[in-house]
Design a protein around this motif. Sequence first.
Motif, PDB file in Angstrom:
ATOM      1  N   TRP A  74       0.784  -1.243   0.189  1.00  0.00           N
ATOM      2  CA  TRP A  74      -0.112   0.013   0.000  1.00  0.00           C
ATOM      3  C   TRP A  74       0.545   1.174  -0.052  1.00  0.00           C
ATOM      4  CZ3 TRP A  74      -4.832  -0.454  -0.917  1.00  0.00           C
ATOM      5  CH2 TRP A  74      -5.552  -1.787  -1.041  1.00  0.00           C
ATOM      6  N   ASN A 106      -7.101   5.028   5.728  1.00  0.00           N
ATOM      7  CA  ASN A 106      -7.980   4.122   6.048  1.00  0.00           C
ATOM      8  C   ASN A 106      -9.115   4.659   7.121  1.00  0.00           C
ATOM      9  OD1 ASN A 106      -7.913   1.514   4.428  1.00  0.00           O
ATOM     10  ND2 ASN A 106      -6.058   1.994   4.878  1.00  0.00           N
ATOM     11  N   SER A 146      -7.054   3.740   0.268  1.00  0.00           N
ATOM     12  CA  SER A 146      -6.785   2.793   1.272  1.00  0.00           C
ATOM     13  C   SER A 146      -5.071   2.701   1.360  1.00  0.00           C
ATOM     14  CB  SER A 146      -7.110   1.509   1.252  1.00  0.00           C
ATOM     15  OG  SER A 146      -8.415   1.509   1.500  1.00  0.00           O
ATOM     16  N   SER A 170      -8.217  10.299   0.319  1.00  0.00           N
ATOM     17  CA  SER A 170      -8.952   9.785   1.221  1.00  0.00           C
ATOM     18  C   SER A 170      -9.135  10.957   2.279  1.00  0.00           C
ATOM     19  CB  SER A 170      -8.906   8.471   1.974  1.00  0.00           C
ATOM     20  OG  SER A 170      -7.538   8.327   2.716  1.00  0.00           O
TER      21      SER A 170
END
Length: 323
Positions: free
Chosen positions: A2, A53, A93, A99
């Motif tokens: 990630w 997240n 994520s 995000s």
Amino acid sequence: MWVRWDGIWYTQIAQHGYWTQALAFFPLYPLLIAAGHLIFRLGYDASAVFVANVSLLLFVFTLYHLVRETFDDTLARRAVWLALIFPSAFFLSAAYTESLFLWLSTATFLALKRRRYVAAGIFGMLATLTRNEGLFLALAFFVVYYQHFGWRWRWQILGVLPIGLGLAAFMTYQWIDFGTPLAFMQAQAYWGRHITWPVLGFFWAVRTIWNGSPLQPSAVLSMIDLLAAISAGLLWVYGLKHRLPWDWLVYWAVLWLVDVSAPVASGESPLLSMSRLVLVIFPMFVTLAMLAERESWRRFLGFVLPMLQVVFFVTFATWHWIA
């Protein structure tokens, strides 16, 4: 898997502070990564993914309530799902700012919807400290203010000030430590981005596709980015036709125009990262949800979008560039 590409920059800033090229990345996300490391004793990579997240969950919450209060519950639920299955939504994520920025920008619009101008200014300030596009939330603020009060003076107009103060604080830091308040703009040249006429990015992308073979990486990336740019523009027209709020439309138009006006002339894809850049345009998901009211479109989007997300994520996770 990630933490790739830009994620490395954010974790390095959180660990070591800024250097000249890193000033292209705004400070709130690295600060939160460092806070997660200090408070929860997480590694910097784990902290980056944790912050992203948590921000994703908060974004889902604010997007749902914003769309429900503007339209209805069904459209709100569909907009959330389309946001999550969008081809580049895995960046929500990953160790990226998308995000966090989406949460803060939708929180700004939700505060404006509820006429909480001071709260809108604070969320807008935090969004500006996350990405430079946060400054455009001031335009949405002025549109909502005009709709409520016209040209009359009201104290609520002062709520817009924190949005600019966020950028001013970052510029002051750069002035003190790097000798110029515009170092973040100069740092963009490290990636070859320059502001130019919007049409040039489209022209260069078409030229790259035309001159390349069908499976050449530069041609494939250019096709993906060109399709993302064109789709975001066409969906804006659809949103205008279906009466999206004017503050949403103005914000969307400016974000899109800025993105297509900063191409990379010497890169593999002139409209570099466009499939990720359009991800922060939250009204686009609402427009897709409107389109998905038709059964045929719902089936098409429900199949194609997540399949593309799988392909894009595998590309990203295996250290190949996608956006």
